[in-house]
Design a protein around this motif. Structure first.
Motif, mmCIF file in Angstrom:
data_model
loop_
_atom_site.group_PDB
_atom_site.id
_atom_site.type_symbol
_atom_site.label_atom_id
_atom_site.label_comp_id
_atom_site.label_asym_id
_atom_site.label_seq_id
_atom_site.Cartn_x
_atom_site.Cartn_y
_atom_site.Cartn_z
ATOM 1 N N GLY A 181 22.074 -15.956 -34.717
ATOM 2 C CA GLY A 181 22.869 -15.313 -33.677
ATOM 3 C C GLY A 181 22.081 -15.124 -32.390
ATOM 4 O O GLY A 181 20.942 -14.675 -32.393
ATOM 5 N N GLY A 182 22.694 -15.489 -31.266
ATOM 6 C CA GLY A 182 22.054 -15.309 -29.965
ATOM 7 C C GLY A 182 21.018 -16.351 -29.610
ATOM 8 O O GLY A 182 20.359 -16.249 -28.580
ATOM 9 N N MET A 183 20.842 -17.361 -30.444
ATOM 10 C CA MET A 183 19.839 -18.394 -30.189
ATOM 11 C C MET A 183 20.462 -19.606 -29.523
ATOM 12 O O MET A 183 21.647 -19.861 -29.635
ATOM 13 N N GLU A 184 19.609 -20.335 -28.842
ATOM 14 C CA GLU A 184 19.968 -21.648 -28.334
ATOM 15 C C GLU A 184 19.359 -22.682 -29.282
ATOM 16 O O GLU A 184 18.516 -22.349 -30.126
ATOM 17 N N VAL A 185 19.756 -23.936 -29.141
ATOM 18 C CA VAL A 185 19.290 -24.985 -30.045
ATOM 19 C C VAL A 185 17.773 -25.144 -29.960
ATOM 20 O O VAL A 185 17.088 -25.297 -30.978
ATOM 21 N N ALA A 242 22.180 -26.972 -34.667
ATOM 22 C CA ALA A 242 23.116 -27.120 -33.548
ATOM 23 C C ALA A 242 24.541 -26.791 -33.984
ATOM 24 O O ALA A 242 25.291 -26.142 -33.240
ATOM 25 N N GLN A 243 24.923 -27.230 -35.180
ATOM 26 C CA GLN A 243 26.266 -26.929 -35.673
ATOM 27 C C GLN A 243 26.443 -25.434 -35.912
ATOM 28 O O GLN A 243 27.485 -24.854 -35.584
ATOM 29 N N ILE A 244 25.437 -24.798 -36.482
ATOM 30 C CA ILE A 244 25.508 -23.362 -36.761
ATOM 31 C C ILE A 244 25.617 -22.577 -35.461
ATOM 32 O O ILE A 244 26.435 -21.659 -35.329
ATOM 33 N N ILE A 245 24.819 -22.948 -34.475
ATOM 34 C CA ILE A 245 24.861 -22.267 -33.185
ATOM 35 C C ILE A 245 26.211 -22.505 -32.522
ATOM 36 O O ILE A 245 26.790 -21.603 -31.906
ATOM 37 N N GLY A 246 26.764 -23.709 -32.671
ATOM 38 C CA GLY A 246 28.090 -23.994 -32.142
ATOM 39 C C GLY A 246 29.156 -23.130 -32.783
ATOM 40 O O GLY A 246 30.073 -22.634 -32.104
ATOM 41 N N MET A 247 29.070 -22.923 -34.102
ATOM 42 C CA MET A 247 30.019 -22.046 -34.795
ATOM 43 C C MET A 247 29.914 -20.617 -34.267
ATOM 44 O O MET A 247 30.936 -19.952 -34.042
ATOM 45 N N ASN A 248 28.682 -20.149 -34.078
ATOM 46 C CA ASN A 248 28.492 -18.794 -33.555
ATOM 47 C C ASN A 248 29.090 -18.659 -32.161
ATOM 48 O O ASN A 248 29.718 -17.657 -31.847
ATOM 49 N N LYS A 249 28.910 -19.673 -31.337
ATOM 50 C CA LYS A 249 29.444 -19.625 -29.973
ATOM 51 C C LYS A 249 30.969 -19.656 -29.974
ATOM 52 O O LYS A 249 31.605 -19.000 -29.145
ATOM 53 N N CYS A 262 35.606 -20.146 -39.879
ATOM 54 C CA CYS A 262 35.198 -20.453 -41.251
ATOM 55 C C CYS A 262 36.105 -21.522 -41.861
ATOM 56 O O CYS A 262 35.629 -22.440 -42.532
ATOM 57 N N ARG A 263 37.408 -21.410 -41.623
ATOM 58 C CA ARG A 263 38.346 -22.387 -42.177
ATOM 59 C C ARG A 263 38.106 -23.773 -41.575
ATOM 60 O O ARG A 263 38.090 -24.770 -42.289
ATOM 61 N N ARG A 264 37.888 -23.840 -40.271
ATOM 62 C CA ARG A 264 37.673 -25.128 -39.601
ATOM 63 C C ARG A 264 36.423 -25.844 -40.101
ATOM 64 O O ARG A 264 36.385 -27.059 -40.187
ATOM 65 N N HIS A 265 35.391 -25.053 -40.402
ATOM 66 C CA HIS A 265 34.114 -25.653 -40.797
ATOM 67 C C HIS A 265 33.882 -25.640 -42.302
ATOM 68 O O HIS A 265 32.877 -26.178 -42.781
ATOM 69 N N GLY A 266 34.774 -25.027 -43.039
ATOM 70 C CA GLY A 266 34.692 -25.055 -44.492
ATOM 71 C C GLY A 266 33.580 -24.221 -45.090
ATOM 72 O O GLY A 266 32.860 -24.684 -45.966
#
Length: 87
Positions: free
Chosen positions: A46-50, A9-16, A28-32
């Motif tokens: 990429g392009g996926m939902e949770v 969920a976090q990874i998909i949120g970053m992509n969005k 990248c800076r915000r999430h380290g």
């Protein structure tokens, strides 16, 4: 493979966030994480939902389980053939 620090969920949120127009470097800076890691995760999720990511994880787990079962069966076959061949 090493376990990720982030959930699907976090990874998909970053992509969005990045797709919504935020600069990749800022995400990248915000999430380290590094740019390389971000792009690697984007290629995978990429392009996926949770829900799709959860389904992918379940399928990968099932696939690895089936591969282990196949390897065990093939090993049993080799052992039985060796035993029958020596007698």
């Amino acid at each position: 493979m090493r376990k990720s620090c982030f959930t699907e969920a976090q990874i998909i949120g970053m992509n969005k966030e990045q797709e919504a127009g935020m600069a990749t470097a800022e995400v990248c800076r915000r999430h380290g994480l590094s740019l390389a890691t971000f792009y690697k995760l984007k290629a995978r999720y990429g392009g996926m939902e949770v829900s799709e990511a959860a389904r992918l994880k379940a399928l990968e787990d099932e696939n690895s389980k089936l591969k282990r079962l196949l390897a065990d069966t093939m090993l049993d076959n080799v052992v039985l053939k060796d035993l029958l061949g020596k007698n």
